[in-house]
Design a protein around this motif. Structure first.
Motif, PDB file in Angstrom:
ATOM      1  N   LYS A 288      48.834   7.975  41.712  1.00 41.64           N
ATOM      2  CA  LYS A 288      49.304   9.032  41.240  1.00 41.64           C
ATOM      3  C   LYS A 288      48.668  10.384  41.964  1.00 41.64           C
ATOM      4  CE  LYS A 288      50.559  11.987  37.584  1.00 41.64           C
ATOM      5  NZ  LYS A 288      50.009  12.508  36.276  1.00 41.64           N
ATOM      6  N   LEU A 289      47.459  10.301  42.028  1.00 43.15           N
ATOM      7  CA  LEU A 289      46.417  11.571  42.701  1.00 43.15           C
ATOM      8  C   LEU A 289      46.720  11.561  44.266  1.00 43.15           C
ATOM      9  CD1 LEU A 289      44.685  13.572  41.306  1.00 43.15           C
ATOM     10  CD2 LEU A 289      42.786  12.173  42.069  1.00 43.15           C
ATOM     11  N   ILE A 290      46.773  10.507  44.716  1.00 45.66           N
ATOM     12  CA  ILE A 290      46.918  10.634  46.347  1.00 45.66           C
ATOM     13  C   ILE A 290      48.376  10.392  46.840  1.00 45.66           C
ATOM     14  CG2 ILE A 290      44.488  10.297  46.910  1.00 45.66           C
ATOM     15  CD1 ILE A 290      44.758   7.482  47.594  1.00 45.66           C
ATOM     16  N   GLY A 291      49.196  10.135  45.814  1.00 47.30           N
ATOM     17  CA  GLY A 291      50.409   9.928  46.355  1.00 47.30           C
ATOM     18  C   GLY A 291      50.971   8.783  47.111  1.00 47.30           C
ATOM     19  N   VAL A 328      37.134  10.208  40.448  1.00 51.40           N
ATOM     20  CA  VAL A 328      37.963  10.809  41.642  1.00 51.40           C
ATOM     21  C   VAL A 328      36.896  10.712  42.698  1.00 51.40           C
ATOM     22  CG1 VAL A 328      39.177  12.608  40.582  1.00 51.40           C
ATOM     23  CG2 VAL A 328      36.644  13.064  40.985  1.00 51.40           C
ATOM     24  N   GLU A 332      38.473   9.468  46.211  1.00 53.18           N
ATOM     25  CA  GLU A 332      38.613  10.000  47.476  1.00 53.18           C
ATOM     26  C   GLU A 332      38.114   9.053  48.749  1.00 53.18           C
ATOM     27  OE1 GLU A 332      35.049  12.761  48.455  1.00 53.18           O
ATOM     28  OE2 GLU A 332      36.459  14.044  49.454  1.00 53.18           O
TER      29      GLU A 332
END
Lengths: 544, 446
Positions: A288-291, A328, A332
């Motif tokens: 979700k966070l990095i698509g 996170v 990353e």
């Protein structure tokens, strides 16, 4: 930020520097700053001190490109005498240490340089100039185990410090030895200094200052070493120790690493700790966070590329990574392993209305009006200094900056100073010179500082009447009725100076610049100028 | 021919009748100044009436020091005279006794050494020139002697004078060069014809068109003098915006086009907002005076207690699943007032009070770093940044907005590279391809 310089021939023993590899290194967030026939210089970001040596860099980069990493790190249990007794006397000075023993390193000049270089870089960055972390490395054969970490009164401490030809006491070291002088402030105010002492009562070092010349110097004859890190945060010390130990292990495949027992009065710890730390991660959150849309096996593969591992919704963090504080950070790393170049940028469907600040709209309107009158807009520094203020006739108590590397060390209290400086710098240019500027000014109000936007208009050559004409024109166009009152001001000629009032509140000055001020600025042309504070006008914006 | 005559200004008409005289006499007879006459001749030359030949020559004269030395001798002569009586002398004594200034003494030593008249050894000067050499006037002295009487043209110097000139012109104010214009002209055939006809020609032309002329209607009966449409006019300079502010407006327009709302805030801020709220640990090097401008003798106010405690916890032990930095967070350190080091202060303040989603904000503002000033550094510069806040925004959306922003800025070829900031995760550096330098340049972080 630190740069890592690597001997190119050494590096190419591991990886050939093809154009593809060079591009890959750049895309890893470790840009190549310089590349010559003999040397490659790489920028290492502050979150990755573990890459501050060639071995450290290779450790991460080789796993990224899918080469098997240099070494499997095996840490043997401590032998009988492999312990450090930590005396309570260090508790208030430099309370923690993390230690290890590395055997069978077989140093040569290149390796000594490599490890000392890493030590220096870790001191400078992660160690905050040895305040947070100080590292010592000692030839084991000069030491009689076990070792004690304790504090003693400075006058009872006497040894020959590194690269010095005679014994000094602790205070002399801080006064006379170059390294002692540099780091003396770290022991300031303590009546006892920390020491590593072996069981024959020989002093190994006085952290965070210096090692003993006898027991604390690595040479090409050194095979085995004792390593310690001291500081205030045990967690950071453990990670720093891991970086050093992993690097030593990488240097020689036949080396053997041993942990040590840290014996406190009420408990014990074992370091180094390569039993890896875990952090729980959610595949859903990552996607979700990095698509992206990856599956669990892909996640494991990406984490392995970054030196981590993955099992049962947990990332197992590489033991030398100090920068993984939160999920996170792992996310990353997943993005880096995935490759930033592989993300397709998209604009989401988010409908919002753009809006410019009303103040900015007003400022542009004023600028456009003045440009229409043929004025040139200027833009200058917000900082000034006492000379510039004095030249302009100002002597109010200035707002000073703690330390400035340039000659500018005060906040400007008006824009007239900036205006005069620009006119003064252009005395050889053609006249007329009609200029204006809108900028921030600062005024002391009791204990606080008031910051406001101001407009200065300066005409040269000119006189009172012309300046007043401009002011009145602006008033008309901005729907403001200014009134003028007689005023005295050191920057202006007496009898030709007015304060500018808006709704009976003083918002500025107008007048002919005092010839003394002109002379101070080496000007030969008469100047008329006015300055108004825009904050009063801003208040009206809210009602519009 | 008439075409030319009608373009003649009254001034040119006046001069044209005096062309039989040399330049200096024209000045005298016309009562005009040097510059006006020269300009008129240039115009006449442009119109093909005369051929103008301007020779510039350089004239040497004595400068302020030259005049003094012509009277009191050159410094090297004074030193030489002193040495003639002593033969060997200590440097400091020679300086004292010769009564030369620091500079003059240095020059005198240099000159005599280059002429091999002295030797310098162990702090002493030794005379090695013969008596005859000492007595003889140097070439420099001979030239100064000559110039005492009259100026000399540079191109008329003899070989020896030339060498003396070359050494003296390097020294301070001994010689000066003046430029002399020698103006000669001759009438062309076209010019001769015009002079013949000029008397007969219609001289009653309209010069400047005035309200009287318009009103009276005279313009219907008279001819206008023709202007030389090609002649130069004095330059004028209009008002304009400062180029930095033009660039700001340009950038701002891009944000507005993309639907972003402007954030603003003070330049002076607390360490709390500039660093602590952005998870920059208190012992971070950027927080030293060496890097950041802190204001003396001030202390700022912290925001509401609840927020301060959250930040404290984030640093010390961590919140929301973070481990934190693991150190003791100091309120005093957070209260320090500074000149903001980045516009991210505005973003974090906006985020702290944000209530409605979605939201898109941008800022353009001055930021400060403790730097020395050179061609690529300044302690004060502008930064711009934007934030997009919504429930489901992700890293690819960030890259999407970045790509669009850079495209609108004119950078079509960009790439994204991992980097590190204390307050963004994942962090990305934007590099743009410089088409002229053919290399990638760092131009932003996100």
């Amino acid at each position: 930020m630190a740069n890592l310089k690597i001997n190119k021939q050494e590096f190419e023993k591991y990886i050939k520097l093809t154009p593809q590899i060079i591009e890959k290194i750049n895309l890893f967030g470790t840009p190549i700053e310089k590349l010559s026939d003999n040397e490659i210089e790489i920028e290492i970001l502050p979150n990755r001190p573990d890459m501050l040596s060639m071995y450290g860099f290779l450790r991460s980069f080789e796993s990224l490109i899918g080469k098997p990493s240099l070494n499997e790190y095996k840490i043997s249990k401590p032998k009988k005498e492999y312990f450090i007794e930590i005396d309570p006397s260090v508790a208030k000075i430099r309370p923690y240490t993390a230690c290890a023993i590395a055997k069978n390193i077989s140093f040569d000049d290149e390796k000594i340089k490599e490890i000392i270089d890493l030590q220096g870089k870790l001191h400078a960055t992660l160690g905050r100039k040895r305040k947070k972390v100080a590292i010592g490395i000692y030839p084991l054969d000069k030491i009689k185990l076990p070792i004690k970490y304790e504090a003693r009164s400075p006058h009872k401490i006497k040894f020959m410090p590194l690269d010095y030809e005679r014994e000094l006491n602790a205070l002399e070291i801080l006064k006379m030895h170059p390294t002692g002088k540099e780091y003396a402030h770290l022991l300031e105010g303590y009546d006892k200094f920390p020491l590593f002492v072996d069981s024959a009562d020989k002093i190994l070092s006085m952290p965070p200052i210096i090692n003993s010349n006898e027991t604390g110097k690595i040479t090409i004859n050194t095979k085995d070493v004792f390593i310690e890190c001291t500081g205030f945060d045990f967690n950071i010390l453990k990670k720093t120790l891991n970086i050093i130990v992993a690097t030593l292990a990488d240097m020689n495949k036949d080396s053997e690493m041993f942990s040590m027992e840290l014996r406190y009065k009420n408990g014990k710890e074992i370091t180094p700790d390569f039993k890896t730390e875990k952090i729980s991660v959610s595949l859903e959150r990552i996607n979700k966070l990095i698509g992206i849309d990856i599956k669990e096996d892909e996640l494991k593969r990406l984490l392995l590329k970054m030196g981590h591992d993955y099992r049962d919704r947990e990332a197992i963090i590489a033991p030398w990574r100090i920068d993984i504080l939160h999920e996170v950070d792992i996310i990353e790393d997943v993005a880096i392993a995935y490759g930033y170049e592989n993300f397709t940028p998209i604009i989401p469907n988010i409908s919002t209305i753009g809006e410019e600040s009303k103040k900015e709209i007003l400022k542009r309107k004023i600028s456009d009006l003045l440009v229409g009158l043929g004025f040139l807009e200027t833009s200058s520094y917000s900082l000034t200094n006492i000379h510039e203020m004095k030249k302009t006739g100002l002597k109010n108590n200035p707002i000073e900056i703690e330390e400035s590397k340039s000659e500018y060390n005060m906040l400007r209290e008006n824009l007239l100073v900036s205006s005069m400086k620009i006119l003064s710098n252009n005395i050889d240019a053609e006249y007329p010179q009609n200029i204006f500027e809108i900028g921030t000014i600062f005024k002391k109000q009791n204990s606080s500082i008031e910051e406001s936007d101001s407009l200065v208009v300066s005409l040269c050559p000119s006189n009172f009447t012309k300046a007043k004409q401009i002011l009145e024109y602006l008033g008309k166009m901005l729907n403001l009725s200014f009134s003028l009152e007689v005023e005295k001001h050191p920057s202006f000629v007496e009898g030709r100076t007015a304060s500018i009032l808006l709704n009976n509140k003083k918002i500025g000055n107008l007048g002919e610049i005092n010839p003394l001020v002109l002379k101070n600025w080496h000007m030969k042309m008469p100047v008329a100028s006015f300055e108004i504070n825009l904050e009063e006008r801003y208040k009206l914006l809210n009602n519009q | 021919m008439d075409d030319t005559i009608i373009t003649l200004s009254p001034l040119e008409r006046k001069i044209i009748l005096l062309l039989k005289y040399p330049f200096n006499e024209i000045i005298e007879k016309s009562g005009l100044d040097n510059v006006s006459v020269f300009h008129a001749l240039k115009y006449l030359a442009n119109k093909g009436i005369i051929e103008l030949d301007v020779k510039k020559s350089k004239l040497i004269d004595l400068g302020t020091n030259g005049i003094i030395y012509a009277k009191n001798n050159l410094p090297e002569r004074n030193l030489l005279d002193l040495l003639a009586t002593k033969n060997i002398i200590r440097l400091e004594d020679a300086k004292k006794e010769s009564r030369l200034s620091d500079n003059e003494f240095k020059v005198a030593l240099g000159v005599l050494k280059s002429k091999a008249m002295i030797e310098l050894k162990e702090g002493r000067i030794k005379l090695i020139a013969s008596k005859e050499e000492i007595v003889k006037k140097t070439l420099e002295e001979q030239l100064i002697e000559k110039l005492k009487n009259k100026e000399i043209y540079l191109d008329e110097l003899s070989l020896e004078q030339s060498s003396a000139f070359n050494s003296l012109i390097k020294r301070k104010d001994i010689l000066k060069l003046k430029e002399e214009k020698n103006i000669e002209f001759s009438l062309t055939n076209h010019g001769k014809a015009i002079i013949k006809n000029i008397e007969k020609s219609n001289q009653d032309l309209i010069e400047a068109l005035t309200p009287e002329i318009i009103k009276s209607g005279i313009w219907q009966k008279k001819k206008f003098r023709h202007y030389d449409v090609k002649s130069n006019v004095p330059a004028i300079y209009g008002g304009k915006r400062h180029f930095v502010n033009e660039a700001i407006d340009f950038t701002k327009k891009i944000w507005l086009e993309m639907g972003f709302k402007e954030m603003q805030g003070p330049i002076l801020t607390t360490s709390f907002w500039n660093f602590d709220a952005l998870f920059t640990p208190q012992d971070h090097p950027a927080r030293e005076m060496h890097d950041t401008f802190f204001i003396k003798e001030t202390e700022g106010k912290l925001p509401e207690r609840e927020l301060v405690l959250k930040i404290k916890q984030a640093h010390e032990k961590g919140i929301n699943g973070s481990k934190g930095w693991g150190y003791e967070w100091s309120e005093k350190e957070a209260k320090k007032i500074l000149l903001r080091t980045h516009t991210t202060v505005l973003s974090i303040q906006t985020l702290a009070k944000l209530k409605e989603l979605p939201a898109k904000y941008f800022a353009i503002g001055k930021v400060f770093r403790n730097e020395t000033i050179d061609w690529k550094h300044a302690f004060e510069f502008y930064q711009t940044e934007g934030i997009v806040v919504d429930k489901d925004v992700n890293f690819r959306h960030l890259l999407g907005y970045l790509q669009e922003f850079y495209k609108k800025m004119g950078f079509l070829k960009i790439k994204f590279v991992p980097t590190f900031f204390a307050f963004t995760e994942p962090s990305v550096e934007i590099q743009i391809f410089h088409p002229k330098r053919k290399e990638w340049l760092e131009l932003g972080g996100a």
